[in-house]
Scaffold this motif. Structure first.
Motif, PDB file in Angstrom:
ATOM      1  N   ILE A   1     -31.349  -1.586 -11.016  1.00  0.00           N
ATOM      2  CA  ILE A   1     -32.753  -1.511 -11.418  1.00  0.00           C
ATOM      3  C   ILE A   1     -32.854  -1.808 -12.905  1.00  0.00           C
ATOM      4  O   ILE A   1     -33.662  -2.608 -13.341  1.00  0.00           O
ATOM      5  N   MET A   2     -32.021  -1.130 -13.675  1.00  0.00           N
ATOM      6  CA  MET A   2     -32.036  -1.350 -15.127  1.00  0.00           C
ATOM      7  C   MET A   2     -30.771  -0.772 -15.735  1.00  0.00           C
ATOM      8  O   MET A   2     -30.058  -0.016 -15.109  1.00  0.00           O
TER       9      MET A   2
ATOM     10  N   ILE B   1     -34.130   0.478 -22.852  1.00  0.00           N
ATOM     11  CA  ILE B   1     -33.984   0.116 -21.448  1.00  0.00           C
ATOM     12  C   ILE B   1     -33.876  -1.386 -21.409  1.00  0.00           C
ATOM     13  O   ILE B   1     -34.690  -2.101 -21.995  1.00  0.00           O
TER      14      ILE B   1
ATOM     15  N   TYR C   1     -48.269  -1.674  -3.558  1.00  0.00           N
ATOM     16  CA  TYR C   1     -47.360  -2.200  -4.578  1.00  0.00           C
ATOM     17  C   TYR C   1     -46.534  -3.303  -3.950  1.00  0.00           C
ATOM     18  O   TYR C   1     -45.927  -3.098  -2.904  1.00  0.00           O
ATOM     19  N   ILE C   2     -46.500  -4.453  -4.590  1.00  0.00           N
ATOM     20  CA  ILE C   2     -45.797  -5.581  -3.993  1.00  0.00           C
ATOM     21  C   ILE C   2     -44.400  -5.687  -4.578  1.00  0.00           C
ATOM     22  O   ILE C   2     -44.226  -5.733  -5.793  1.00  0.00           O
ATOM     23  N   ASP C   3     -43.412  -5.693  -3.700  1.00  0.00           N
ATOM     24  CA  ASP C   3     -42.041  -5.843  -4.161  1.00  0.00           C
ATOM     25  C   ASP C   3     -41.774  -7.332  -4.383  1.00  0.00           C
ATOM     26  O   ASP C   3     -41.325  -8.043  -3.494  1.00  0.00           O
TER      27      ASP C   3
ATOM     28  N   ASP D   1     -39.582  -8.897  -6.039  1.00  0.00           N
ATOM     29  CA  ASP D   1     -38.199  -9.367  -5.975  1.00  0.00           C
ATOM     30  C   ASP D   1     -37.804  -9.722  -4.549  1.00  0.00           C
ATOM     31  O   ASP D   1     -37.211 -10.751  -4.289  1.00  0.00           O
TER      32      ASP D   1
ATOM     33  N   PHE E   1     -34.323   3.879   0.911  1.00  0.00           N
ATOM     34  CA  PHE E   1     -33.323   3.757  -0.136  1.00  0.00           C
ATOM     35  C   PHE E   1     -33.354   4.957  -1.063  1.00  0.00           C
ATOM     36  O   PHE E   1     -34.255   5.795  -0.993  1.00  0.00           O
TER      37      PHE E   1
ATOM     38  N   ILE F   1     -32.392   6.225  -5.269  1.00  0.00           N
ATOM     39  CA  ILE F   1     -32.237   5.741  -6.633  1.00  0.00           C
ATOM     40  C   ILE F   1     -31.221   6.643  -7.301  1.00  0.00           C
ATOM     41  O   ILE F   1     -31.352   7.865  -7.260  1.00  0.00           O
TER      42      ILE F   1
ATOM     43  N   ARG G   1     -28.941   2.142 -13.468  1.00  0.00           N
ATOM     44  CA  ARG G   1     -29.649   2.780 -12.359  1.00  0.00           C
ATOM     45  C   ARG G   1     -29.612   1.833 -11.169  1.00  0.00           C
ATOM     46  O   ARG G   1     -29.897   0.652 -11.303  1.00  0.00           O
TER      47      ARG G   1
ATOM     48  N   LEU H   1     -40.099  -3.329  -9.763  1.00  0.00           N
ATOM     49  CA  LEU H   1     -41.034  -2.251  -9.476  1.00  0.00           C
ATOM     50  C   LEU H   1     -40.549  -0.900  -9.974  1.00  0.00           C
ATOM     51  O   LEU H   1     -41.329   0.000 -10.203  1.00  0.00           O
ATOM     52  N   LEU H   2     -39.237  -0.771 -10.075  1.00  0.00           N
ATOM     53  CA  LEU H   2     -38.678   0.559 -10.293  1.00  0.00           C
ATOM     54  C   LEU H   2     -38.227   0.794 -11.730  1.00  0.00           C
ATOM     55  O   LEU H   2     -37.597   1.796 -12.025  1.00  0.00           O
TER      56      LEU H   2
ATOM     57  N   PRO I   1     -38.481   2.000 -15.353  1.00  0.00           N
ATOM     58  CA  PRO I   1     -39.345   2.949 -16.066  1.00  0.00           C
ATOM     59  C   PRO I   1     -39.713   2.474 -17.480  1.00  0.00           C
ATOM     60  O   PRO I   1     -39.110   1.553 -18.005  1.00  0.00           O
ATOM     61  N   THR I   2     -40.705   3.132 -18.055  1.00  0.00           N
ATOM     62  CA  THR I   2     -41.123   2.870 -19.429  1.00  0.00           C
ATOM     63  C   THR I   2     -40.722   4.077 -20.273  1.00  0.00           C
ATOM     64  O   THR I   2     -40.775   5.206 -19.797  1.00  0.00           O
ATOM     65  N   LEU I   3     -40.349   3.835 -21.520  1.00  0.00           N
ATOM     66  CA  LEU I   3     -39.865   4.946 -22.345  1.00  0.00           C
ATOM     67  C   LEU I   3     -40.999   5.775 -22.934  1.00  0.00           C
ATOM     68  O   LEU I   3     -42.002   5.253 -23.399  1.00  0.00           O
TER      69      LEU I   3
ATOM     70  N   SER J   1     -37.830  10.322 -15.488  1.00  0.00           N
ATOM     71  CA  SER J   1     -36.372  10.247 -15.406  1.00  0.00           C
ATOM     72  C   SER J   1     -35.694  10.633 -16.692  1.00  0.00           C
ATOM     73  O   SER J   1     -36.055  10.177 -17.774  1.00  0.00           O
TER      74      SER J   1
ATOM     75  N   GLU K   1     -34.016  10.677 -11.328  1.00  0.00           N
ATOM     76  CA  GLU K   1     -35.464  10.628 -11.364  1.00  0.00           C
ATOM     77  C   GLU K   1     -36.044  11.750 -10.526  1.00  0.00           C
ATOM     78  O   GLU K   1     -35.501  12.089  -9.488  1.00  0.00           O
TER      79      GLU K   1
ATOM     80  N   ARG L   1     -42.399   6.369 -14.803  1.00  0.00           N
ATOM     81  CA  ARG L   1     -43.070   5.361 -13.972  1.00  0.00           C
ATOM     82  C   ARG L   1     -44.336   6.001 -13.421  1.00  0.00           C
ATOM     83  O   ARG L   1     -44.326   7.159 -13.026  1.00  0.00           O
TER      84      ARG L   1
ATOM     85  N   PRO M   1     -48.964   6.009 -13.291  1.00  0.00           N
ATOM     86  CA  PRO M   1     -49.194   7.109 -12.359  1.00  0.00           C
ATOM     87  C   PRO M   1     -49.270   6.619 -10.910  1.00  0.00           C
ATOM     88  O   PRO M   1     -49.719   5.502 -10.664  1.00  0.00           O
ATOM     89  N   TYR M   2     -48.832   7.459 -10.004  1.00  0.00           N
ATOM     90  CA  TYR M   2     -48.822   7.112  -8.588  1.00  0.00           C
ATOM     91  C   TYR M   2     -49.640   8.116  -7.780  1.00  0.00           C
ATOM     92  O   TYR M   2     -49.921   9.217  -8.225  1.00  0.00           O
TER      93      TYR M   2
ATOM     94  N   GLN N   1     -38.829   9.496  -3.881  1.00  0.00           N
ATOM     95  CA  GLN N   1     -37.997   8.793  -4.839  1.00  0.00           C
ATOM     96  C   GLN N   1     -38.684   7.607  -5.471  1.00  0.00           C
ATOM     97  O   GLN N   1     -38.639   7.434  -6.660  1.00  0.00           O
ATOM     98  N   CYS N   2     -39.329   6.760  -4.663  1.00  0.00           N
ATOM     99  CA  CYS N   2     -39.891   5.570  -5.292  1.00  0.00           C
ATOM    100  C   CYS N   2     -41.313   5.791  -5.757  1.00  0.00           C
ATOM    101  O   CYS N   2     -41.722   5.248  -6.767  1.00  0.00           O
TER     102      CYS N   2
END
Lengths: 283, 360, 277
Positions: B70-71, B82, B118-120, B122, B268, B270, B281, C4-5, C7-9, C49, C55, C97, C99-100, C242-243
């Protein structure tokens, strides 16, 4: 080797006498001539039970499942299965008085193609070593045979050997089926599943597969009974026995010919101390 | 809109495959320990596009890898950064040979979950950049039941080019999507492949549809397993409380391999791999049959018992996904039964449950 | 690459020790230009995270009407939260990540009496809406907060509760499970106080509740007895996630994705879900 009738009779009697709540045995597959394990709670299903040279799976794996926990269980064990049972007994995973064990003097089982399994060809302990009732004629303990693949492996240097294993583990998909199908892997949370153990951490990179499988095999060193449940479960058909047989040989050579679970009360090679244990690593 | 169909023979197909492998980034089933997994190949000798279905792993990891980064991050005294990870190795233009029809359908089914809300991007990019060659099986394997499910194998457009074995050694290459059509036309070798529309040869042109139909009928006749998926969908929806889940899952050893090799399972996890101040990650496969799957940090677990997890797995495949996205989350490939150490098939489980008495 | 996954700091601006095992982390974006872009509604959550540990899902416990920062209140429970409590200091950076998820039905509760029923850390998601509603006080009629915890030490947001108490347009009822020497407010479990002390008006009232499962269970029964319609009772669910994006399948209950279709549900909606939480 066909003990189907005897096992059906014994199981029926056990249920009738109220001695067991659950019986773990084998039944025919619905689609071919192979067999699958069956967990019976209803005495009416006893007629399904079979036992032939196709009864491959080590049933002691079911002793860690919800269905058998704290229940009185009837169980069929071959030589190798009984060795893992012996270890489960010493490790306090099951209580002897809760079990009724039908031991088999095993003549070896065959794989899907009808070929005798390699571990049966090299089997040292064909007869069940712990049982309430024995079926078949015991043949006694045989001489230790070094696995053919291990002899080949011994010719390789350390670097070469590492490369060889890395190349094998490349196809590992980290599903952990090997671990879950192993009767001796009963830890409530395996060390390779711990969130804090970041080198294993679930992700399927080849390095994490390498670490996870190596750690797993070392945890089973001196305990593995070579039943090959792990290989049967592996979706990638990895030759996992290479890890275990290599460990077994090292232990056999260094720890007074120790074989896991053959004797009652055996604790596994690393869990007991003997004055004869090798100490040449002390400078 | 109809797409082009070519006719060729075994040598012609091999020549086409070789040409593709030499010109494009190509993936195909490669054998190891008797099991075939999709890998990048550089010659036709390394791989077998006609690998037996029972021994071939799903093509899913080429689109949804078993573990993907992921990163990366680095944390030191000056702060945290990051970083983007290396370039996606699966995002380029590529061709996959030897995909099974059911497996290709699995990807189509996965499009739904990756496209909603949300569109994946990738996943969709990997899908868009891939041309899939898929050979229609001639005979069903022991655990196959693809013809019993909600898709039409004859017209399936989850694949780009269908390869069908005809009579007398003829092989038909049928484009099923615009992408496949363009690719096939660009790569066709006029000395060995003939467009059924253009060729004057009567035997080659006019009878091809009939010939393909004949193969299809012979194929559909070879199935051991048959079911009525609509009936199963309907009945399963009413059997949440059925004790049949417990009966059907009793000899499961919770090894999880069914989810890892399934072409449609997409759950999945993480996880972070950390070495001192840096880490990566990963997104990697997980299985709902795993007891930790829903275990909350506080210790509460909504699915502690094996049968509850089995219920989730089979209901997700035949009820929940259907309700949500309109398709079954099962393609009938039978891989779960093949890989299962105790041969439990999702087919047996759902049929057992569907045929059990309905709960109130 | 899984775009998509990523994160931002964010920087931890302030850490407030709420109770012995709950801390509130006040976060600000490292890249300040993102502060304006990041907007959320009361009830939504973020994926928080601690890099290297993992996370976790936490609701945002402050309202977007208070600008420049957002709060996450974290109870020490599992491995990641233990790491957060022990390792994370003011000035440290975390990944965010979000808001959801959905949010409280702001339009539906407009013009109604609001009754908040919270227990323990369950006040965190309510606090976001409470702040929002206080900042838009004119939109609502009666405003009651019933909040309980096991002991007085386990009450979160003590300073803020004092502020709420000073606000004459807000009625605050506090309770703890067992009597304590210095405790002057109510004693008893939340459902009991709800029925015996609060005695809420039924008509034109929306109840928003969150708390430990056992409290929720008995509170819902109490509300039933008092005569509230299930559609007027709003709660927010907790499932392992998780996601947060409706992809990983972890929070599935039936065909519902708790992370997308929830976490906010009315009691009426909850009743329609399979009994798996």
């Amino acid at each position: 080797m066909d003990y189907s009738k005897q096992i059906q009779d014994i199981a029926a009697k056990l249920f009738a006498d109220g001695k067991i709540d659950v019986f773990v045995g084998y039944r025919m597959n619905s689609f071919d001539d192979n067999q699958i394990p069956v967990v019976i709670t209803d005495p009416k299903e006893v007629a399904e039970l079979v036992f032939t040279e196709k009864s491959v799976f080590n049933l002691t794996n079911y002793l860690k499942a919800d269905h058998t926990r704290n229940k009185r269980v009837g169980l069929v064990v071959k030589g190798c299965d009984s060795r893992s049972l012996n270890l489960l007994l010493t490790e306090s995973q099951v209580k002897r008085e809760k079990l009724y064990i039908i031991g088999i003097a095993c003549e070896g089982v065959v794989d899907d193609k009808g070929q005798k399994m390699q571990n049966c060809v090299e089997c040292i302990v064909p007869d069940a070593v712990v049982f309430d009732e024995m079926l078949g004629t015991p043949k006694g303990i045989r001489d230790y045979i070094v696995n053919a693949d291990i002899i080949e492996l011994a010719g390789k240097g350390l670097v070469e050997r590492r490369e060889y294993f890395e190349q094998i583990f490349e196809n590992c998909i980290r599903c952990n089926a090997c671990r879950h199908s192993c009767p001796l892997c009963y830890c409530a949370k395996c060390c390779i599943d711990q969130e804090t153990a970041t080198i294993y951490n679930g992700s399927n990179t080849s390095s994490s597969a390498f670490h996870a499988l190596m750690t797993w095999s070392l945890h089973l060193a001196g305990r593995c009974v070579d039943c090959r449940n792990c290989e049967k479960a592996c979706p990638s058909h990895l030759p996992l026995h290479l890890l275990h047989k290599q460990n077994e040989k090292v232990i056999y050579d260094n720890f007074q010919n120790h074989l896991a679970g053959v004797e009652e009360g055996d604790r596994g090679a690393f869990y007991k101390y003997s004055l004869k244990d090798p100490d040449d690593f002390i400078l | 809109m109809s797409f082009s169909t070519f006719v060729t023979d075994k040598t012609g197909l091999q020549k086409l495959y070789e040409a593709i492998i030499s010109k494009h980034e190509t993936y195909a089933p490669v054998e190891k320990f008797g099991k075939y997994d999709y890998k990048k190949v550089s010659s036709l000798k390394e791989c077998d596009p006609d690998s037996p279905i029972a021994m071939t792993m799903s093509v899913k990891p080429l689109f949804f890898p078993r573990a993907s980064k992921i990163m990366k991050y680095e944390a030191n005294s000056s702060g945290t950064t990051i970083m983007e990870t290396d370039e996606d190795p699966l995002a380029g233009k590529r061709v996959v040979l030897g995909v099974k029809h059911c497996d290709a359908r699995g990807l189509q089914v996965l499009d739904a979950v990756n496209k909603w809300d949300y569109i994946d991007s990738d996943f969709l990019k990997r899908r868009a950049n891939t041309v899939i060659f898929s050979t229609r099986c001639d005979k069903a394997d022991t655990h196959c039941f693809c013809t019993s499910l909600d898709y039409d194998l004859e017209k399936l457009d989850a694949l780009d080019v269908a390869v069908v074995n005809g009579s007398d050694g003829k092989i038909y290459l049928q484009a099923r999507t615009g992408k496949g059509d363009i690719f096939l036309k660009e790569n066709s070798d006029q000395s060995t492949m003939y467009d059924v529309q253009n060729t004057m040869d009567d035997v080659r042109s006019t009878k091809y549809e009939e010939d393909m139909k004949k193969q299809y009928i012979a194929f559909t006749g070879s199935f051991r397993l048959k079911m009525d998926y609509k009936d199963v969908n309907e009945k399963m929806a009413k059997r949440f409380d059925s004790p049949a889940f417990e009966e059907a899952s009793r000899n499961c050893v919770s090894c999880n391999t069914c989810a890892f090799i399934c072409p449609t399972c997409h759950c999945f996890k993480i996880s972070d791999e950390k070495i001192k101040d840096t880490g990566v990650r990963y997104k990697s496969y997980d299985s709902c049959n795993n007891v930790y799957f829903t275990l909350e940090a506080g210790g509460h677990n909504p699915r502690p018992a094996k049968f509850r997890r089995w219920r989730q797995r089979s209901m997700h495949k035949f009820v929940y996904y259907k309700e949500r996205f309109g398709v079954n989350l099962c393609v009938g490939c039978g891989h779960c039964a093949i890989s299962c150490p105790v041969n439990i098939s999702i087919f047996d489980v759902v049929n057992h449950v569907a045929n059990s008495p309905a709960s109130s | 690459m899984e775009t998509l996954l990523v994160p931002t700091l964010c920087k931890v601006d302030r850490i407030i020790q709420e109770t012995p095992d709950v801390r509130t982390y006040r976060l600000k974006f490292k890249d300040e230009s993102l502060t304006e872009k990041f907007s959320w509604q009361p009830g939504q959550f973020v994926e928080f995270s601690l890099l290297g540990s993992g996370e976790c899902t936490f609701c945002i416990s402050s309202s977007a009407t208070r600008k420049g920062f957002f709060d996450c209140s974290i109870k020490r429970a599992g491995i990641v939260t233990a790491d957060i409590h022990s390792d994370l200091e003011e000035g440290d950076e975390v990944g965010i990540r979000g808001p959801y998820g959905n949010w409280f039905p702001l339009d539906e509760i407009k013009g109604k009496n609001l009754l908040f029923v919270g227990g323990g850390i369950g006040l965190a998601p309510l606090r976001s809406l409470i702040q929002y509603a206080i900042d838009n006080r004119a939109d609502y009629k009666d405003f009651t907060i019933l909040y309980g915890a096991r002991t007085s030490a386990d009450l979160c947001y003590k300073e803020e509760i004092e502020e709420w108490k000073k606000n004459t347009s807000v009625k605050v009822v506090l309770t703890i499970d067992k009597p304590e020497d210095t405790w002057k407010e109510n004693v008893g479990v939340v459902p009991k106080i709800l029925e015996e002390v609060v005695k809420p008006e039924i008509a034109n009232t929306k109840v928003i509740t969150c708390g430990p499962p056992i409290m929720i269970k008995y509170t819902l029964q109490s509300l039933d007895r008092l005569g509230f319609a299930p559609k007027d009772v709003i709660t927010t669910l907790e499932m392992k996630m998780q996601c947060g994006l409706g992809k990983c399948g972890r929070c599935n209950i039936g065909s519902t994705y708790i992370c997308k279709d929830g976490p906010v549900f009315t009691y009426e909606q909850l009743k329609a879900l399979p009994d798996e939480f």
